[in-house]
Design an enzyme around this catalytic site. Sequence first.
Site, PDB file in Angstrom:
ATOM      1  N   HIS A 193       1.230  -9.118   4.735  1.00  0.00           N
ATOM      2  CA  HIS A 193       0.056  -8.253   4.580  1.00  0.00           C
ATOM      3  C   HIS A 193      -0.364  -8.303   3.108  1.00  0.00           C
ATOM      4  O   HIS A 193      -0.283  -7.323   2.389  1.00  0.00           O
ATOM      5  CB  HIS A 193       0.378  -6.839   5.055  1.00  0.00           C
TER       6      HIS A 193
ATOM      7  N   TYR B 255     -12.762  -1.928  12.994  1.00  0.00           N
ATOM      8  CA  TYR B 255     -13.263  -0.735  12.320  1.00  0.00           C
ATOM      9  C   TYR B 255     -14.724  -0.434  12.594  1.00  0.00           C
ATOM     10  O   TYR B 255     -15.116   0.716  12.686  1.00  0.00           O
ATOM     11  CB  TYR B 255     -13.078  -0.883  10.804  1.00  0.00           C
TER      12      TYR B 255
ATOM     13  N   HIS C 282      -1.538  -5.617 -13.016  1.00  0.00           N
ATOM     14  CA  HIS C 282      -0.960  -5.449 -14.365  1.00  0.00           C
ATOM     15  C   HIS C 282      -1.749  -6.201 -15.439  1.00  0.00           C
ATOM     16  O   HIS C 282      -1.811  -5.766 -16.576  1.00  0.00           O
ATOM     17  CB  HIS C 282       0.513  -5.903 -14.371  1.00  0.00           C
TER      18      HIS C 282
ATOM     19  N   ARG D 109       3.701   0.252  13.043  1.00  0.00           N
ATOM     20  CA  ARG D 109       3.456  -1.077  12.490  1.00  0.00           C
ATOM     21  C   ARG D 109       3.532  -1.003  10.967  1.00  0.00           C
ATOM     22  O   ARG D 109       2.852  -0.188  10.353  1.00  0.00           O
ATOM     23  CB  ARG D 109       2.085  -1.579  12.929  1.00  0.00           C
TER      24      ARG D 109
ATOM     25  N   ASN E 169      -7.560  -5.978  14.371  1.00  0.00           N
ATOM     26  CA  ASN E 169      -7.916  -4.848  13.504  1.00  0.00           C
ATOM     27  C   ASN E 169      -9.403  -4.627  13.671  1.00  0.00           C
ATOM     28  O   ASN E 169     -10.199  -5.557  13.466  1.00  0.00           O
ATOM     29  CB  ASN E 169      -7.623  -5.162  12.042  1.00  0.00           C
TER      30      ASN E 169
ATOM     31  N   ASP F   3       2.304   0.333  -8.088  1.00  0.00           N
ATOM     32  CA  ASP F   3       3.663   0.390  -8.646  1.00  0.00           C
ATOM     33  C   ASP F   3       4.507   1.475  -7.957  1.00  0.00           C
ATOM     34  O   ASP F   3       5.688   1.280  -7.701  1.00  0.00           O
ATOM     35  CB  ASP F   3       3.624   0.706 -10.156  1.00  0.00           C
TER      36      ASP F   3
ATOM     37  N   GLN G 175       0.807  -1.226   0.000  1.00  0.00           N
ATOM     38  CA  GLN G 175       0.000   0.000   0.000  1.00  0.00           C
ATOM     39  C   GLN G 175       0.838   1.274   0.000  1.00  0.00           C
ATOM     40  O   GLN G 175       0.339   2.331  -0.373  1.00  0.00           O
ATOM     41  CB  GLN G 175      -0.943  -0.015   1.199  1.00  0.00           C
TER      42      GLN G 175
ATOM     43  N   GLU H 276      -4.945  -2.040  14.100  1.00  0.00           N
ATOM     44  CA  GLU H 276      -5.500  -1.102  13.116  1.00  0.00           C
ATOM     45  C   GLU H 276      -6.843  -0.600  13.610  1.00  0.00           C
ATOM     46  O   GLU H 276      -7.647  -1.371  14.152  1.00  0.00           O
ATOM     47  CB  GLU H 276      -5.766  -1.770  11.761  1.00  0.00           C
TER      48      GLU H 276
ATOM     49  N   ASN I 199      -1.637 -10.612   8.594  1.00  0.00           N
ATOM     50  CA  ASN I 199      -2.633  -9.571   8.755  1.00  0.00           C
ATOM     51  C   ASN I 199      -3.963 -10.037   8.173  1.00  0.00           C
ATOM     52  O   ASN I 199      -4.058 -10.323   6.982  1.00  0.00           O
ATOM     53  CB  ASN I 199      -2.215  -8.295   8.022  1.00  0.00           C
ATOM     54  N   GLU I 200      -4.977 -10.126   9.019  1.00  0.00           N
ATOM     55  CA  GLU I 200      -6.349 -10.383   8.603  1.00  0.00           C
ATOM     56  C   GLU I 200      -6.537 -11.652   7.766  1.00  0.00           C
ATOM     57  O   GLU I 200      -6.779 -11.580   6.540  1.00  0.00           O
ATOM     58  CB  GLU I 200      -6.921  -9.163   7.851  1.00  0.00           C
TER      59      GLU I 200
HETATM   60  C1  NOJ Z   1      -7.503  -3.474   6.949  1.00  0.00           C
HETATM   61  C2  NOJ Z   1      -6.309  -3.815   6.116  1.00  0.00           C
HETATM   62  O1  NOJ Z   1      -5.376  -4.506   6.887  1.00  0.00           O
HETATM   63  C3  NOJ Z   1      -5.686  -2.616   5.447  1.00  0.00           C
HETATM   64  O2  NOJ Z   1      -4.745  -3.063   4.521  1.00  0.00           O
HETATM   65  C4  NOJ Z   1      -6.749  -1.749   4.825  1.00  0.00           C
HETATM   66  O3  NOJ Z   1      -6.225  -0.693   4.097  1.00  0.00           O
HETATM   67  C5  NOJ Z   1      -7.655  -1.249   5.929  1.00  0.00           C
HETATM   68  N1  NOJ Z   1      -8.306  -2.374   6.530  1.00  0.00           N
HETATM   69  C6  NOJ Z   1      -8.740  -0.274   5.454  1.00  0.00           C
HETATM   70  O4  NOJ Z   1      -9.586  -0.927   4.576  1.00  0.00           O
END
Ligand code: NOJ
Length: 506
Positions: A140, A329, A57, A95, A327, A70, A37, A398, A184-185
């Site tokens: 990740h 949200y 791609h 992190r 994580n 990229d 990212q 997160e 991650n996740e």
């Molecule tokens: C969790 C993910 O780990 C992360 O890569 C993502 O950008 C965020 N959520 C927001 O969607």
Amino acid sequence: MRAIILSVLLVSCYALPKHERKFPDDFLFGTATASYQIEGGWNADGKGENIWDRMTHTRPEVIRDLSNGDEAADSYNNYKRDVEMMRELGLDAYRFSLSWARILPNGIANEVNKPGVEFYNNYINEMLKYNITPMVTLYHWDLPQKLQDLGGFTSPLFPEWFEDYARVVFDSFGDRVKHWITFNEPREICYEGYGSTTKAPILNATDVGIYLCAKHLVLGHARAYHAYDKDFRASQGGTCGITISVNWFGPLTDSDEDHLAAEIRRQAEWGLYAEPIFSEEGGFPKELSDKVAQNSKEQGYPRSRMPEFTEDEKEFIRGASDFFGVNHYTAYLISGDEQYKTWYPKPSLYDDADVGSYTPPEWPQSASVWLKQAPNSIYNALTHISEKYNYPLIYITENGWSSHPDSGLEDDDRITYYRAALNNVLDTIEAGVNLKGYMAWSLMDNFEWMEGFLERFGLYHVDFESAEKVRTPRKSAFVYKEIIRSRMIDPNYEPPSRTMWIDEGH
Ligand code: NOJ
């Protein structure tokens, strides 16, 4: 005894007015990012191709704005500026994740790419110079393409590949890194990548993709954990855990049917990965695996679409984590009632779970369809996993809020979200949850997967059009900085100016 401690804690802390409550001194405040990212440098200095390179791609149309990672925020070249931002914010921790293919271009540990290792050495050393604790995720989402060609997470060889990679990583950076996160996740890796088309490698094997992936991911995690425990922990003295997405899924009503529906949905979301590692019994969660077994039979499969663990595997996996990374949200209200159910492919995870979900329209909406500000959701999720898994050490790895690309630097909605979340963190600590850190997502705007650059999560805005990928603090960056400095949440704090500075001593 715990009840007594809890009530003492509750009485003493609730006596304080909300805005005077303090975060503990040893609580780690940080921000989070991920390699694909932010880094860019997709083929720089010997890096191998990964599944996001390949997908963006060859299938650019799957990304909403046809973009790719990229260049992203070009942290590969801007890492010193990244660390400067961490210093501006006064972070205790940062992190970030390692790109497997930058270190092992083919994924296999026969060939280590020296410039890749050097990049991460520079990043880590720059942080340590300023006392910022690195918290490092090994995976990740950016699997080396070569390993995907061999089956990726659906291959029974995956756990071995992952252990080999983890050993290279511990060996290269473990003298300085003391907080390791394997994955991650898992849900997003397995369901979105293998069981649907919402993440690379968009395999869309809806019937078995997620379940095969879940088994090999959890085994891979345990192998890396035991490798660390056996061969690195004594000399390096660090910890190793996993990060699971734990949004809150509570019952819509108090009916038994909705309570059961919510439990099944939690098993489908995070229980698949948490249960084998953190529960006393081990193995996949019961109600969901029973449903998958029953459906598989009715659908004519020769065996359950959800594989089993052997007793030895269960034993090997159980307890294999020093902490639970969360994580978090948002939240959803779950119901067994037909009117809340929507269509899912048959067979698939959500068809197996067969429950409905609802989110009240009054919950504030971010720029991401899935992300609404739900009341008390950190408290609900964390007290739940604490009780269920006997009070593990938890880090929130997160938490954050998205805005539209043109929404500017005055991000009051993000500030409202963070203040509410952090107040909820204090409630959660007061309830006796062993929560030791909070990483805001994200340090800066970055490539938001299938949404490209159309959803912005950064405390810092990034100008992706500029050659230097200029980073500018949003108002929320100033507010977060003040929370970290004072260890308190002042609901009325207004930054005196919009100039970032670096505090003495940091
Ligand atoms: C969790 C993910 O780990 C992360 O890569 C993502 O950008 C965020 N959520 C927001 O969607």
